[in-house]
Design an enzyme around this catalytic site. Structure first.
Site, PDB file in Angstrom:
ATOM      1  N   LEU A 101      45.472  50.445  29.583  1.00 36.37           N
ATOM      2  CA  LEU A 101      43.987  50.581  30.902  1.00 36.37           C
ATOM      3  C   LEU A 101      43.046  49.449  30.814  1.00 36.37           C
ATOM      4  O   LEU A 101      43.331  48.531  29.817  1.00 36.37           O
ATOM      5  CB  LEU A 101      43.013  51.747  29.996  1.00 36.37           C
ATOM      6  N   ASP A 102      42.729  49.205  32.453  1.00 37.19           N
ATOM      7  CA  ASP A 102      41.940  47.378  31.978  1.00 37.19           C
ATOM      8  C   ASP A 102      41.174  47.206  31.375  1.00 37.19           C
ATOM      9  O   ASP A 102      40.059  49.023  30.648  1.00 37.19           O
ATOM     10  CB  ASP A 102      40.953  47.075  33.843  1.00 37.19           C
ATOM     11  N   ALA A 103      40.299  46.379  31.119  1.00 37.29           N
ATOM     12  CA  ALA A 103      39.525  46.159  30.013  1.00 37.29           C
ATOM     13  C   ALA A 103      38.097  47.160  30.135  1.00 37.29           C
ATOM     14  O   ALA A 103      37.622  48.043  29.274  1.00 37.29           O
ATOM     15  CB  ALA A 103      38.608  44.490  29.911  1.00 37.29           C
ATOM     16  N   HIS A 192      46.829  47.443  38.863  1.00 38.71           N
ATOM     17  CA  HIS A 192      45.226  48.373  38.900  1.00 38.71           C
ATOM     18  C   HIS A 192      45.803  48.872  40.171  1.00 38.71           C
ATOM     19  O   HIS A 192      44.962  48.964  41.679  1.00 38.71           O
ATOM     20  CB  HIS A 192      44.962  46.673  39.836  1.00 38.71           C
TER      21      HIS A 192
END
Length: 239
Positions: A101-103, A192
């Site tokens: 998962l993105d930050a 994304h």
């Protein structure tokens, strides 16, 4: 599993030490010396050290973590702290994240040392569903379940053409929670992807939270972790 990884998982050796032992011809697989650290071995192989010691890998681990915002889906710290700072376990270098998962994204993170299991979780071929709660910049126009909402649902179900990619996204499912919040279910994990899908329809993701992967539902407070149950582990089909 790679032979060097198997040695690390069945001893206290570091990856470097395991590699040196293999290159020196001191590891036997089914009675024969194997000098390639990347050689693939399986559970039914007889793997011994030169001194005759039979090796058996430690049992695989399967972990659920509720990822906080501002953390990295990585084994190491970077611009943000690694999620592994929340897990107090030995041999964490053997673990990897099944579906990063993105930050700034929160929610369900699956962590394991079973590569075949994690491959099936996020391989689009097997259509394992992932459910995201998406907070949007702009309201979805019209009444909930109205004409515009139905049109948007249809676009996601048919697939979207994302910039720079030839293939449409796989069919996705939208459920409207409020004019600025939806649940999105997808079966793939492109770069994304969720943010790009909503950008494609003229909106922007303000916050993103993964609630569920397959039948595994997030049920932990932020920053907490637990081992998956046997039922949860087996809910991911293995091919």
């Amino acid at each position: 599993m790679r032979l060097d990884k198997f040695l690390c998982k069945s001893t206290q050796l570091t990856r470097h030490e395991a590699t040196e032992l293999i290159l020196a011809g001191k590891v036997l697989v089914n009675g024969e010396s194997v000098v390639s650290p990347s050689a693939q071995v399986h559970e039914n192989n007889h793997i011994r050290l030169e001194d005759g010691q039979r090796l058996a890998a430690r049992a695989s681990r399967y972990i659920m973590l509720h990822k906080p915002a501002g953390t990295l889906s990585s084994n190491l710290d970077g611009d943000h702290p690694s999620v592994f700072n929340f897990i107090n376990l030995e041999h964490t270098s053997e673990l990897h994240i099944a579906g990063r998962l993105d930050a700034d994204t929160t929610g369900l993170l699956l962590i394991t040392d079973d590569g075949r299991w994690s491959f099936n979780v996020f391989n689009p071929k097997y259509r394992c569903e992932k459910v995201y709660r998406v907070s949007l910049r702009d309201s979805i126009e019209g009444e909930i379940a109205g004409e515009i909402d139905a049109e948007l649902k249809a676009r996601f179900e048919l697939g979207l053409d994302l910039q720079g990619e030839q293939a449409l996204t796989l069919p996705a499912r939208l459920e409207f929670v409020s004019p600025k919040e939806v649940l999105l279910t997808i079966t793939e994990g492109r770069y994304h992807q969720v943010k790009r899908m909503f950008a494609r329809v003229g909106n922007r993701v303000n916050a993103l939270h993964r609630e569920q992967v397959g039948k595994i539902k997030l049920d932990m407070p932020v920053g907490q972790w637990r081992y998956l149950t046997r039922e949860e582990i087996d809910s991911i089909p293995q091919y």
